[in-house]
Design a protein around this motif. Structure first.
Motif: not given
Ligand code: MGD
Ligand code: MGD
Ligand code: SF4
Ligand code: SF4
Ligand code: SF4
Ligand code: SF4
Ligand code: SF4
Ligand code: MO
Lengths: 248, 940, 290
Positions: A22, A66, A75, A77, A79, B211-213, B216, B797, B801, B833-836, B845, C204
């Motif tokens: 994650v 990504e 798309a 992500v 980790h 869509r992170t963490g 994702a 820093a 997005y 940029r982020m696509d997801a 953040w 990317r």
């Protein structure tokens, strides 16, 4: 000796599950915490620790990528933790002029003997994976030790004789074991999940493997049938409900 | 040539001391390794119920938190103007004397002129008691700006909330839906759980614009448009109802679905339940046709009832729910464009939910007896579970969205069953068993009862006869009647405006209100420093307790420096936010594994002392002497009710009692010996169906969670909401003011109805076409992480997005900076940029940006030059409406701050730092951190 | 790769120094007495100054002495051993010429060979690295040797040899650039192979693992602008090859002309060497989107 052993008795390493990671950085910090107080070796220093330009030594770092599927799907992500892969053909070892870098014949772990290192940095140049970092305060090369001071440590209970990053990973995305033994848990995982070697074209023959993320967004065109004629209207639904309750 | 091998078995440390982490609110067990009396290494405690050995990045970095250069050193008295950061160090005696000098007259004349708010407090049962003894109605922790929507919707619907009070049945669930979760309080348990699901091949679905963490790794991602989950969930319910995929048996037995609701339009009791003379809700028995109390044994409750009783039409709650959700409003095709999700995917998800719930049902071979005395041979489970957090709750329609989500769970019969969502003791507990709020202040007297609670109707509001708020934060008023956690985010602006009244002393603990926890940050700083015509501060006195040189420190007059979490006693109590598991009750302590090396004190100990000096009841003996030596003494000896104290373990004179028992002077030692925690496992038969399981109820009474069994049903239909709605329709003695009636009518529907988030309707959607969100980084806790030499290197820093659509439309390039403008303000930030990512959503953040000079960082630290807050864009009030009224930027039901309603536009800015707005630097009361850290050197 | 001044100066100066010593070794020229003294001083000076400069690159020079240990496997160690051997091997010939007026041609040739081997081993430190595809070609030693020979010939005042070496250098340098520009792509590493995620789609970097710098980035993620590089290439070619060639061809090999030609050549060589590092892309950059 910086020549590589022709074979190693075991091939200890990590298997990292990219389907489960994650990206929490727990392994990054646990690694730092354990290795900076390691019994031998300089601390993993942090230069300009509270300033505008902090630079510290870490043996394990987590990237986020990504990935845009070629088929036009959404798309996603991934980790991606990155540390030393304890390569079988470790170029970092053979380039080392002082013999500080070496690969152990008994378990394949690649280590640096800091007492010998002159800090030339060539081993870091030779590593495709960015797994070696020269400590700016101590001037010696640092890298993942596979927590060699944990995995055989008789002062630790059995369950704790695993790398710090593996022990701490909350999601259980990191596995440790002997990749030379096809029957080991890690080897089975690699076989079952098509574990990958990174940059095989560099010829390093990494021991560590990455389990690729599983397919995502598998679309279905499932659709529920109406329970009864007209059940997409409240009145029809209540009629259906009445019949169901009668039958109960 | 032989190699000098690394020494294979180095001793790790001299000593291991086990305590509880406090790098966040998850409260994991830690092993603190000491070498020569110094903290050397921290790892997870394998035996601990919360984290089972694992530790997050923050937890492992605890050493650096403990050694932070930003630690305060001694009590501070302000010497420069407020906001300058100029202080002098004073003694504790002086500090207590100052505080006492301010507080004693207030208590004697007007206790409400003290506002005591405690932020990220893990000792609310104690701080609340203190405030109650002082007599001020103005007490709450931070829940009002955090997740009270989640908490309140959960309590009013299920008797408990997601948050850390329940968990998916990680061992058995086959399908998990995660709504709007980036990290949550149950930080490690969720990760452990997700790992388990992955290992078992169970499916995880993430509903999140980003869509992170966790999202994702979810197998499926629904990149929903913010604020529209209520519609999305409604569409799932629509589909399930249409297909008849609901658990009728569960609904009939365990919920108020069969309750009879007055359905006579215009009738005085319209929308209220039909009740018998004892006030028990009635249902129709299908076997006999008779109306009987809902808890009648052997009853076959009629879920479809539609009848006339004494000439008045009554319908089952379920049939009203069907009316609402089968409407075209919730058809997948209708909601699809608003939610940004294709109708086909919504249908497919509904089908999958139905399939897993009903065709893959699971069975635990465990007989049990229910609340009506019926014996069941086995436990049947629907292995669909859900979890949600601020993504749905931090919106002005969040309360109803959370309710809708619980209704979805209930319809599937998947709460408190194997494979579903499970509560952790002492939850669930019916809303009626929770207290009501109290707010009547009397000079020199304690408050009439606990501050916070759950109103059941307008009569429970804290307003006077003119309708004026009793509390400074206007909690429990018509503006947000169910503000069960108070509204810490309104305290400063209300106190500044003197509305509803002026206060004298603002006493804060552990809340960075001058920075990341405030909306409208610049304005908040201005209010804290504003003076009246005499040149006196409008808020005359500010006392603050922090452990570090945070931004807020600079805005206080008197600082009570806390210890770090490794240096003090704390108690993670069942009276508060315990660390129970679905299968066990558990509580824990912190204790000084090392002694402080400076003149700081645990804040609770300071409160004990202050309480004694002020002679507060409960803090002094009859002869006026101090009742407790310090907080540790309180933890052991305080009794809330006879035999019930802060800690449940090792009670009684011999330490053999659990839950109930006389104080045990040896209690803390027993905790320490056990690794810092206590755990009592729930008997096998009591593990599921807790609210209706006789064995569970008995167990809960035995260990003191409740005083009497209290079985109840889940509230598909929320009658308390209807009572407020009714008042807005003009019924009853206590009615809302005119300007709030319309919104109460729409927001208080007893069956959740979606309405657009308020900011969306308050600003021009064409001028501010995009949503902007924050997410918690898993390795940072709000503002604390930046003082940590290790953690800050990961993120000092950050960027905003932008989705591909916006990126391309505006012609952004890598390295660009942008202006982001809301109706409220403008910031300048670096972008990426982020696509997801949902195509209408920007994000970054949370709480990385820092004020120059704070946290012992260099004023040019990236946190100040390249870090930023979205808070500057968020107002605590919405822009004025047509009628000139300004609504709070909060949920109308609970007052929850609507952080995620934010609408913005984005355009290119000249590239390069610093981020804007840039505030003048603070002077640091602790100097700066060292240039180089070589932690570990001292142990070689 | 980070163009570290110490390494650039080292490789350039010591290359020219060893080149000069090599020419002296084969008796082109074979001066004696004071003239020999100046020649050898220059050759040794450049070679040793370069070697000393290289130790500046060491973070822990205390252990530099250990660099002689691993000559069986490490090119860097071989370079260390060879350079000391070469400097020692050249010494008797130098001594003979300066103090005894004697010449020992066989020893001289051996010394010359060793000098070129030093340059070769230096180049192999780079050429062996599969992680830096631009370097990882036989052209790397060829270019290094060509520089050493051209620099050596100029300093040695051998007109024919210098002109020939410069011509060859010009060609191999151009070839190295042309070939080098394609090497990274040819080597086949990209973000997809670096992460293994190429099997799913286009990869990317979304967020780097740390907000600021680190050793790996500082050392290996240097990027130079394409236009800047093109300009430098021209300058370097003009400085290292064209101008010295024209100067020598038109004005002969007097001390002043030689000095000017040598300085121009060395300046061009430094620029080329700077580009050698600055243009070299290390595969680790793939993890950082660089
Ligand atoms: N834009 C945006 N803003 C948000 C949010 C968001 O999602 N987006 N989230 C909101 C939410 S949910 C919350 S809960 C708030 C959190 O915001 P805050 O409650 O302000 O949280 P922290 O930044 O953790 O600040 C708490 C203070 O406690 C201090 N502290 C730390 N340890 C100790 C200790 O041991 N003792 C004492 N006495 N003090 C200590 C810290 O130094 C810090 O000054 O932020 C809110 N703000
Ligand atoms: N590491 C770490 N852990 C923490 C904290 C911390 O600061 N750091 N803070 C603690 C605190 S105080 C809290 S309140 C919790 C909060 O825990 P979370 O609720 O997980 O916190 P956020 O990071 O605010 O995440 C909100 C998520 O909701 C999504 N979201 C926003 N709007 C919508 C929407 O309309 N619909 C949907 N479906 N999703 C949406 C966002 O993209 C984001 O992923 O975390 C706690 N745990
Ligand atoms: S600790 Fe585990 S889940 Fe977290 S970043 Fe490392 S590998 Fe991924
Ligand atoms: S990953 Fe790098 S450092 Fe580790 S063995 Fe392979 S080449 Fe060497
Ligand atoms: S830096 Fe140290 S370990 Fe690496 S090659 Fe040089 S001497 Fe060997
Ligand atoms: S195995 Fe040990 S040294 Fe290697 S990354 Fe994990 S914790 Fe760090
Ligand atoms: S989640 Fe991390 S920071 Fe929070 S209590 Fe657990 S280990 Fe500590
Ligand atoms: Mo929160």
């Amino acid at each position: 000796m910086t020549s590589l052993p022709t074979t190693t008795e075991r091939k200890l390493g990590l298997v990292i599950d990219l389907d489960t990671c994650v990206g929490c950085h727990a392994c990054v910090v646990a690694c730092k915490g354990w290795n900076t107080v390691a019994d031998d070796g300089a601390p993993l220093s942090d230069v300009d620790a509270y300033g505008p330009d902090p630079v510290g030594t870490f043996l394990n770092r987590v990237h986020s990528f990504e990935v845009t599927p070629d088929d036009g799907g959404a798309a996603r992500v991934v980790h991606f933790p990155r540390s030393c892969l304890h390569c079988e053909d470790a170029p970092c070892v053979t380039v080392c002029p002082t013999g500080a870098s070496f690969k152990r014949a008994e378990d394949g772990i690649v280590l640096v003997n800091e007492d010998d290192c002159m800090g030339c940095g060539l081993c870091a140049w030779a590593c495709p994976y960015g797994a070696r970092e020269l400590d700016l305060a101590a001037g010696v090369m640092k890298k993942c030790t596979l927590c060699v001071d944990r995995i055989y440590n008789e002062n630790l209970p059995d369950a704790d004789r695993v790398p710090a990053c593996v022990r701490t990973c909350p999601a259980g995305a990191r596995h440790f074991g002997d990749l030379g033994d096809p029957e080991s848990e890690v080897s089975r995982l690699v076989a079952a999940r098509d574990g990958m070697a990174l940059m095989p074209e560099c010829g390093t023959k990494p021991v560590n493997r990455y389990l690729p993320p599983r397919p995502r967004d598998v679309t279905s065109d499932e659709r529920l049938d109406d329970a009864a004629e007209g059940s997409d209207r409240p009145s029809g639904f209540l009629g259906w409900l009445d019949r169901m309750l009668e039958a109960l | 040539m032989s190699k000098p091998a690394a020494r294979p078995s180095p001793p790790v440390s001299d000593e291991v001391r086990q305590t509880t982490c406090y790098m966040c609110a998850c409260r994991c067990g830690i092993n603190v390794h000491l070498d020569g009396g110094k903290v050397k290494y921290i790892e997870g405690n394998r035996d601990h119920p919360v984290n089972r050995g694992v530790l997050c990045a923050k937890g492992s970095a605890g050493v650096m938190q403990h050694l932070s250069p930003a630690r305060l050193r001694a009590p501070l008295r302000r010497t420069g103007p407020r906001g300058s950061g100029q202080f002098e160090e004073i003694s504790w005696d002086e500090a207590y004397a100052i505080a006492e000098g301010w507080l004693r007259p207030l208590r004697e004349t007007a206790p409400e002129r003290l506002a005591f708010f405690t932020g990220r407090d893990q000792s609310q049962s104690f701080t609340g008691l203190w405030a109650q003894a002082f007599g001020t109605p103005n007490y709450a922790a931070h829940g009002g700006f955090c997740s009270v929507n989640m908490a309140a919707a959960g309590i009013y619907t299920l008797g408990g909330a997601f948050w850390e009070f329940g968990q998916p049945d990680w061992e058995r669930t086959k399908l998990l839906l995660l709504f709007g979760v980036a990290e949550d309080h149950d930080s490690n348990p969720i990760k452990i759980g997700l790992g388990q699901l992955k290992e078992r091949g169970a499916r995880v679905i993430g509903i999140n614009p980003i869509r992170t963490g966790y999202n994702a790794i979810a197998d499926d991602w629904f990149g929903i448009t913010p604020g529209t989950d209520g519609l999305f969930i409604g569409a799932l319910i629509h589909e399930l109802l249409r297909a008849g995929k609901i658990d009728l048996d569960y609904l009939a037995r365990y919920t108020n679905a069969p309750f009879l609701v007055n359905a006579e339009p215009g009738h005085e009791d319209e929308g209220l339940f039909l009740r018998d003379a004892d006030g028990k809700a009635l249902v129709r028995d299908r076997a006999t046709g008779a109306l009987c109390p809902f808890d009648t044994p052997g009853l076959r409750a009629d879920l479809a009832a539609d009848l006339r009783h004494e000439g008045v039409r009554h319908r089952s709650a379920l049939s009203l729910l069907a009316d609402a959700y089968l409407s075209d409003r919730y058809a997948p095709e209708t909601v699809a464009p608003t939610c940004g999700i294709e109708a086909g995917r919504i249908r497919a998800l509904a089908a999958e939910l139905a399939r897993v719930a009903f065709e893959e049902e699971i069975v635990v071979e465990q007989p049990w007896t229910d609340w009506k005395g019926e014996r069941h041979d086995r436990m049947i489970g629907r292995p669909v579970s859900m979890h949600a957090m601020r993504g749905i709750s931090a919106h002005s329609n969040g309360f109803q969205t959370c309710r809708a989500l619980h209704i979805l769970q209930i319809l599937l019969g998947s709460v408190e069953v194997p494979g579903g969502f499970r509560f952790k003791p002492p939850y669930p507990k019916p809303v009626e068993a929770h207290p009501r709020p109290h707010g009547t202040a009397r000079p020199g007297q304690p408050l009439d009862g606990p501050h916070l609670g759950y109103p059941l109707g307008p009569e429970d509001l804290l307003i006077d006869d003119e309708g004026k708020a009793l509390r400074i934060d206007k909690a429990f008023t018509w503006e947000h009647p169910l503000s069960a956690h108070g509204l810490m985010h309104m305290v400063i602006s209300n106190a500044h405006a003197g509305d509803p009244y002026r206060i004298d002393t603002l006493f804060l603990y552990m809340a960075n209100m001058a920075w990341n926890s405030s909306m409208n940050t610049a304005e908040t700083m201005a209010m804290l420093t504003d003076t009246d015509e005499n040149g006196d501060y409008v808020i005359p006195h500010i006392i603050y307790s922090d452990a570090y040189a945070s931004e807020m420190v600079a805005y206080a007059d008197l600082i009570l420096p806390d210890t770090t979490y490794l240096e003090r006693h704390d108690c993670i109590s069942l009276l508060d936010r315990p660390i129970c598991e679905a299968d066990a009750a558990a509580d824990a302590i912190r204790w000084p594994v090392v002694e402080p090396d400076r003149d700081v004190k645990g804040f609770q100990t300071a409160l004990v002392e202050l309480g004694a000096r002020l002679g507060l009841p409960g803090f002094v003996n009859d002869d006026g002497t101090a009742k407790y030596r310090d907080y540790a003494d309180y933890i052991v000896n305080h009794e809330r009710r006879p035999g019930i104290g802060p800690l449940a373990g090792w009670r009684g004179p011999d330490g053999e009692a659990q839950g109930r028992g006389a104080p045990n002077p040896d209690q803390l030692r027993r905790y320490i010996e056990n690794g810092g925690f206590w755990i009592a496992h729930i008997p096998e038969e009591a593990r599921f169906y807790k609210p209706w399981n006789a064995a569970y109820q008995d167990w809960a009474v035995k260990i003191g969670l409740f005083d009497a069994a209290q079985p109840f049903v889940f509230n598909l239909y929320a009658e308390p909401l209807r009572r407020f709605q009714r008042a807005a329709e003009g019924h009853g003695d206590i009615q809302p003011p005119e300007h709030l009636r319309a919104r109460i009518r729409t927001a208080f529907t007893p069956i959740p109805e979606w309405y657009p988030p308020y900011e969306e309707t308050a600003v021009d959607p064409d001028a501010f076409p995009l949503h902007a969100l924050t997410q918690r980084p898993m390795h940072m806790y709000h503002s604390w992480g930046s003082q940590n030499a290790w953690l800050r290197q990961i993120t000092n820093a950050h960027k905003l997005y932008l989705p591909a659509e916006v990126w391309e439309a505006e012609g952004f390039r890598e390295g660009d900076w942008a202006y982001v403008t809301s109706a409220h303000g403008r910031i300048k930030v670096p972008v990426a940029r982020m696509d997801a990512l949902n195509g209408k959503t920007l994000w970054t953040w949370n709480a990385i940006g820092k004020r120059r000079g704070a946290w012992a960082l260099d004023p040019d630290a990236p946190e100040a030059t390249r870090g930023f807050l979205l808070n500057h864009l968020i107002g605590e009030l919405l822009p004025p409406r047509g009628d000139g009224m300004r609504w709070a930027n909060s949920d109308p039901v609970t007052g929850q701050a609507a952080w995620f309603d934010l609408r913005v536009k984005v355009e290119k800015a000249p590239p390069g730092p610093p981020t804007e707005p840039a505030f003048p630097p603070l002077s640091s009361p602790v100097g700066r951190g060292p240039a180089i850290v070589r932690f570990g050197e001292e142990f070689k | 790769m980070h163009p570290a001044a110490s390494v650039i100066v080292f490789t350039t100066l010591s290359g020219a120094g060893f080149g000069l010593l090599a020419f002296l070794g084969i008796g082109e020229p074979a001066p004696t007495g004071l003239r020999a003294f100046w020649f050898y001083l220059l050759g040794y000076g450049l070679a040793v100054a370069g070697l000393l400069a290289s130790t500046l690159h060491l973070a822990n020079p205390r252990n530099a002495i250990k660099a002689f240990r691993e000559w069986r496997s490490s090119w860097l160690s071989r370079e260390a051993v060879l350079s000391v051997t070469a400097l020692i091997a050249v010494a008797p010939v130098a001594f003979g010429r300066v103090f005894l007026g004697q010449d020992w041609p066989v020893l001289g040739v051996i010394g010359a060979a060793l000098c070129l081997l030093v340059v070769f081993s230096t180049s192999m430190i780079y050429a062996q690295l599969r992680t830096v595809p631009r370097w990882n070609t036989p052209l790397t030693p060829v270019v290094f040797l060509a520089f050493a020979l051209a620099g050596g010939a100029i300093l040695a005042g051998r007109l024919q040899a210098a002109l020939a070496a410069l011509a060859v250098l010009g060609c191999v340098q151009l070839a190295a650039w042309i070939v080098g520009d394609r090497r990274f792509a040819q080597a086949g590493s990209d973000a997809g192979t670096a992460t293994g995620l190429g099997r799913i789609g286009r990869v990317r970097l979304l967020e780097p693992p740390h907000a600021g710098r680190n050793y790996v980035l500082d050392e290996m993620a240097f990027r130079v602008g394409r236009r800047h590089a093109a300009k430098l290439r021209i300058l370097s070619l003009v400085g290292a090859v064209v101008l010295p060639g024209i100067l020598l061809a038109t004005l002969g090999t007097g001390v002043v002309v030689t000095a000017v030609a040598a300085i121009l050549h060395l300046a061009g060589a430094l620029a080329s060497r700077w580009l050698f590092f600055a243009e070299a892309r290390h595969v680790v950059g793939l993890y950082y989107g660089r």
